[in-house]
Enzyme design. Structure first.
Site, PDB file in Angstrom:
ATOM      1  N   CYS A  26       0.829  -1.218   0.000  1.00 17.52           N
ATOM      2  CA  CYS A  26       0.000   0.000   0.000  1.00 17.52           C
ATOM      3  C   CYS A  26       0.857   1.260   0.000  1.00 17.52           C
ATOM      4  O   CYS A  26       0.974   1.934  -1.004  1.00 17.52           O
ATOM      5  CB  CYS A  26      -0.935  -0.026   1.211  1.00 17.52           C
ATOM      6  SG  CYS A  26      -2.172  -1.344   1.132  1.00 17.52           S
ATOM      7  N   GLU A  61       3.905   1.410   2.349  1.00 19.22           N
ATOM      8  CA  GLU A  61       5.115   1.155   3.115  1.00 19.22           C
ATOM      9  C   GLU A  61       6.334   1.094   2.194  1.00 19.22           C
ATOM     10  O   GLU A  61       6.259   0.610   1.080  1.00 19.22           O
ATOM     11  CB  GLU A  61       4.978  -0.142   3.906  1.00 19.22           C
ATOM     12  CG  GLU A  61       4.466  -1.326   3.117  1.00 19.22           C
ATOM     13  CD  GLU A  61       2.955  -1.335   2.891  1.00 19.22           C
ATOM     14  OE1 GLU A  61       2.455  -2.407   2.503  1.00 19.22           O
ATOM     15  OE2 GLU A  61       2.289  -0.313   3.067  1.00 19.22           O
TER      16      GLU A  61
END
Length: 799
Positions: A443, A445
Site C-alpha cells: 500500500c 510502506e
C-alpha cells in the site's frame, strides 16, 4: 480511451490480442486449487525429518515446480501461472490449513467467492487436513501466545499478519536483468567454497542454506524448461503460421530465462514473471511481489530494441499489457476461519512504481513510464496497482499525465514523494543510493528494493486503546480486563492525566504485540525459510543466511498504527469540552458513548460542530495529532527484532479501519459505535470541513520522515477535474503537500450519488473501481460496511 494519450500513433489503445486476453481474464471465475497442497503434503509425508529444514523447503519448491500443471493460453505471449489455470489460487497448508467448513464457506459466499468442487473438498479432507493438524505455523503461534495477547487480539486491539500468511512486501531491484540463475548458482558455489568450518560456528548452517538456494535455482530453471517444452509441443500442432511462430519464440525465451540474463525486452519481462511466480509459489506472502521500478529496469531493453529495429513501441506495449493481465490472474489466497460476511479482497497488492529518481538522484521518468500509464487506464483491471513517484525534479508533464488517469475515477495511480521517503529510509540506516532505488510496495510502506526484508506485523487500534483507557483497563465491548488499571477517568482533573493514562496503555499494548512478533519471526526462520526469494535479496548469499533469518542487507519490522484522525478528534473533544470549557462532565461523556448517543444527539451535534478537528489546519487539533504521532514513534521505533534489525512505525490501515471500528463502541468525537475509524493519517469521516488545502497543511505538521509510510485519502467530485486548468490546480496541490513533507496521497474521483446508485443497481456498475486505503477494489465486491465507509468520506467540490 477517455483521455488524450501522449503518443497519437497509438490511438487504437488495446489491440485485438489484449482485448481478448483481458475479456478472458474478466470472465474467468476465481477458483481454489488443491494442487500445490497435494504435492506438498505428499512430499512432507515422505521427507519431513530426514533433512535440514532449509533443504526440505527448497526440495519442496523443486517438487512443486516439477509436478504442477503447466498452462499456456491461446494468444498469450508471457506465460506461467501460480495455479494450474488462470485465477486458480493455491493453498499453503504449512502456514495455515483450511478446514472443510472454510472451503464450503469460500465456495458459497456471495463476495470474493473461491469456487471449489465437492470432489476437491473431499480430497482435501482426506489427504491434506489430517497431516497438517498441529503442524501449521498458525497453530504454533496460537499455542505459544499468552492469554493477555490472545484476548487483546480477539478484541481488536491489534492484528497479526503472519498468523495467516507469510510476510510479504517483497520488492525487486534490477539484478535479475543482469544475472541468470546459472550465474547466481555459480556465486553460491563460490560462497560455499569460502566457508570457514574452523572459526565460523555458523558455517554448517550457512552451507545448508546455500545448498538450498542452489536447489531453488534448479527448480525455477526446470519450471521454465517445462513451459518451453509445452510451447514446442503446441507449436508442432499449430496450424496458424503466426501463432506457430509465437509459440516457437515463447519456447526460445523459456529455454533462455531465467537460466541466463535476458537479452531483449520479451526475455526481460518473462524473466521477471518467472521470478514473481517463484516467490508467490514458494510462500504466500502478504502483498505478493513487486517488480520495483519496472520502467527503469526495462528501459535499456526497450531502448536497444527501438534503436536496432528489433522492437516497435506497439510490440513493447503489447508485451507489457500481457504482463499486466498476468498480474490480475493471481488473486490473493484466502484466509482461514472465514465467514460468509468476511470477504476481504482478491487484490494481492502488487504495486508498480514508475517515475521517481534513479540511484544517483536524477529524474528517472522515461517513455515506458508514460506507456505504463496508458496500459493502466486501458486495461482498467483490479491488479496490478500503480503508483507514480513525483520528486522535485520530476517533469510536470508526467504528473499531469498521471492526473489524466486519476480523473477517470478508478483509484489508480496513487502518488508518492521520493524526496520524503528517501529521507525516511536514510534516517532508518540505509545508504542514500539504496534508498533511492527503493520505493513503496503493498500500500504505502517503503523499503530498499532488492536489499531489504521489511516485514509488516499487523495493525494497532489507537482509538480502541483510548476506549479501554476510558474504562480503566476494561474493554466495554467484551467485558474483559484487557489493559492496565490507569484510573477512573471521572477522577481525572486535567487533560494531562487522561493523556498519560492512554500513553501508558498504548505502551503496554505495543510491548504485548512486540513480544509475539519476535516469536513469529523465529518460527518463519526455523520452519519456513524462503530459499528462492533469498536469491534476489542482497546480501543473503554473501551472508549465507535466509531472508527470514537476517540475510538481507536491511531487516525492518513494521507496526501499522491506525486511527490517528479519530483519536485526535477524541482528545480534542475531551480536552476542550470536559477539561477546559467544562461544558460536559466526564460522566456525561462516558454515558453518551455507552448508550451510542441514544439520549445525547444534541450533545453529539454540538461536538461535531464546535470542536477543533484534525484536518482543518487548526493548531489546537494539529498539536495533539503531532503529539500522538510522535509518542507512537517513540514507543515503537528502534525496538530490536530477531533478524538484527529494528522495529519502525508506519501509518497504514488497508481495510482494517473498518474492522477496528466494528469492535469499538461510540467515541467522544461523535462517532457512532461500530462505524469505521479513520484510515491511515487521513482525517476522520466528515471532520475535514475546510477543504483539501487545510487537510494537507494539517498533515504537513507531522514529521513523516519518522515513519515508514503515511496514507492520505482525498475524494473529489468528477466535475472538478474536467478542465485542464483544474488538473493543473490538483498538480499544484500535490506539489504543495510534498513540499510540506508529505509521503503519499491518493484520490477517489466519484460522487456520492454514483456510489449510492451502485449500491442499488450493482449489475450496472460491475467495473466500478474505487480507492480503499492503499489499493483499489471493485465497489460491488465490498461489504456494505466498507461501501458505507467510502461514501462517508468527505466529498470535496473545490480545490
Amino acid at each position: 480511451m477517455n483521455y488524450t494519450i501522449k503518443y497519437p500513433e497509438n490511438l487504437g489503445g488495446m489491440n485485438e490480442r489484449i482485448r481478448h486476453l483481458r475479456q478472458q481474464n474478466f470472465d474467468t471465475p476465481t477458483t481454489l486449487s488443491i494442487e500445490r497442497a497435494l504435492i506438498e503434503t505428499a512430499f512432507y509425508k515422505e521427507n519431513y525429518g530426514t533433512m535440514p529444514i532449509a533443504i526440505l523447503r527448497a526440495r519442496n519448491f523443486y517438487e512443486i515446480c516439477k509436478k504442477k500443471a503447466i498452462y499456456i493460453g491461446d494468444e498469450e505471449l508471457i506465460v506461467g501461472e501460480r495455479g494450474p489455470l488462470p485465477k486458480a489460487v493455491p493453498t499453503f497448508p504449512e502456514l495455515t490449513c483450511h478446514s472443510v467448513e472454510d472451503l464450503h464457506t469460500l465456495n458459497e459466499r456471495e463476495l470474493q467467492r473461491y469456487t471449489i468442487s465437492q470432489e476437491d473438498i473431499d480430497t482435501y479432507e482426506r489427504e491434506v487436513i489430517p497431516y497438517w493438524q498441529g503442524k501449521t505455523q498458525r497453530e504454533r503461534i496460537f499455542n505459544h501466545v499468552s492469554k493477555e495477547w490472545e484476548e487483546a487480539y480477539h478484541a481488536g486491539v491489534f492484528t497479526e499478519f503472519m498468523e495467516q500468511r507469510a510476510a510479504g512486501h517483497t520488492a525487486m531491484d534490477g539484478k535479475m536483468y543482469h544475472e541468470g540463475l546459472l550465474d547466481v548458482k555459480a556465486r553460491i558455489e563460490k560462497r560455499i567454497s569460502e566457508l570457514d568450518y574452523i572459526y565460523d560456528p555458523e558455517a554448517t548452517d550457512k552451507q545448508q542454506e546455500l545448498e538450498a538456494m542452489a536447489i531453488s535455482c534448479d527448480a525455477a530453471i526446470l519450471f521454465a524448461e517445462r513451459h518451453a517444452a509445452l510451447a514446442e509441443e503446441k507449436a508442432a500442432k499449430e496450424q496458424n503460421p503466426q501463432r506457430k511462430k509465437e509459440l516457437e519464440k515463447i519456447a526460445d525465451v523459456c529455454r533462455w530465462v531465467p537460466a541466463h540474463a535476458p537479452r531483449d525486452l520479451w526475455e526481460a519481462i518473462q524473466m521477471y514473471w518467472f521470478v514473481h511466480l517463484g516467490t508467490v509459489t514458494e510462500l504466500n506472502g502478504w502483498d505478493s511481489m513487486n517488480p520495483g521500478h519496472i520502467d527503469q529496469h526495462l528501459w535499456p531493453f526497450y531502448q536497444k530494441g527501438i534503436e536496432d529495429g528489433t522492437l516497435t513501441r506497439d510490440k513493447a506495449k503489447e508485451l507489457l499489457s500481457c504482463l499486466w493481465i498476468k498480474f490480475n490472474n493471481q488473486p490473493a489466497p484466502p484466509k482461514v476461519g472465514v465467514t460468509a460476511l468476511e470477504s476481504g479482497t482478491y487484490n494481492d497488492f502488487t504495486n508498480i512504481n514508475i517515475g521517481g529518481v534513479d540511484r544517483n538522484g536524477e529524474n528517472a521518468t522515461n517513455d515506458l513510464s508514460y506507456m505504463i500509464l496508458e496500459i493502466q487506464e486501458e486495461l482498467h483491471e483490479l491488479q496490478p496497482g500503480l503508483s507514480i513517484h513525483i520528486a522535485q525534479n520530476t517533469p510536470d508533464e508526467f504528473l499531469l499525465e498521471g492526473i489524466k488517469v486519476i480523473r477517470q475515477g478508478h483509484g489508480y495511480p496513487s502518488i508518492f514523494n521520493p524526496d520524503t521517503y528517501v529521507q525516511e529510509m536514510v534516517r532508518a540506516g540505509k545508504t542514500i543510493e539504496d534508498a533511492r532505488e527503493g520505493g513503496c510496495s503493498g500500500c504505502i510502506e517503503v523499503g530498499a528494493f532488492g536489499k531489504e526484508a521489511y516485514l509488516l506485523t499487523g495493525y494497532l487500534n489507537t482509538p480502541k486503546i483510548l476506549e479501554i483507557t476510558l474504562n480503566n483497563g476494561i474493554d466495554p465491548q467484551t467485558g474483559k480486563k484487557l489493559g492496565l488499571e490507569t484510573g477512573d477517568p471521572r477522577s481525572f482533573k486535567t487533560f494531562e492525566e487522561l493523556y498519560k493514562a492512554w500513553h501508558k496503555q498504548m505502551v503496554y499494548f505495543v510491548n504485548l504485540k512486540l513480544s509475539v512478533n519476535n516469536y513469529i519471526e523465529r518460527m518463519f526462520s526455523l520452519y519456513a525459510p524462503a530459499t528462492f526469494l533469498s536469491l534476489y535479496i542482497d546480501d543473503c548469499i554473501e551472508k549465507g543466511k535466509d531472508y527470514y533469518s537476517g540475510g538481507a542487507r536491511y531487516n525492518t519490522t513494521y507496526i501499522q498504527c491506525t486511527g490517528l484522525g479519530t483519536i485526535t478528534d477524541c482528545f480534542t473533544t475531551l480536552k476542550k469540552h470536559v477539561f477546559e470549557d467544562k461544558r460536559y462532565t466526564m460522566e456525561e461523556m462516558l454515558d453518551a458513548c455507552a448508550s451510542n448517543w441514544e439520549n445525547g444527539e444534541k450533545m453529539r451535534q454540538y461536538i461535531r460542530n464546535h470542536t477543533p478537528f484534525f484536518g482543518n489546519d487548526d493548531a489546537y487539533a494539529d498539536t495533539i495529532a503531532v503529539r500522538v504521532y510522535d509518542d507512537l514513534v517513540k514507543a515503537i521505533e528502534g525496538r530490536p527484532n530477531t533478524r538484527g534489525g529494528k522495529t519502525q512505525l508506519n501509518m497504514l490501515s488497508t481495510t482494517c479501519h473498518n474492522y477496528f471500528g466494528s469492535v469499538c463502541g461510540a467515541t467522544p468525537n461523535g462517532r457512532f459505535a461500530h462505524f469505521a475509524i479513520s484510515d491511515g493519517t487521513s482525517p476522520a469521516h466528515g471532520s475535514d470541513s475546510h477543504g483539501p488545502t487545510a487537510v494537507i497543511k494539517s498533515l504537513g505538521k507531522l514529521d513523516q520522515t519518522k515513519s515508514g509510510g503515511t496514507l492520505l485519502n482525498v475524494r473529489f467530485v468528477p466535475q472538478l477535474l474536467k478542465r485542464d486548468e483544474d488538473q493543473r490546480k490538483l498538480a499544484s496541490l500535490i506539489r504543495t503537500y510534498f513540499k510540506f513533507g508529505g509521503h503519499h496521497i491518493q484520490f477517489n474521483i466519484v460522487d456520492t450519488a454514483t456510489l449510492h446508485d451502485a449500491q442499488k443497481h450493482p449489475e450496472e456498475y460491475r467495473d466500478l473501481l474505487v480507492r480503499v486505503a492503499g489499493y483499489s477494489d471493485y465497489f460491488n465486491d465490498m461489504t456494505e460496511q466498507l461501501q458505507n465507509e467510502i461514501i462517508a468520506r468527505t466529498e470535496n467540490d473545490d480545490l
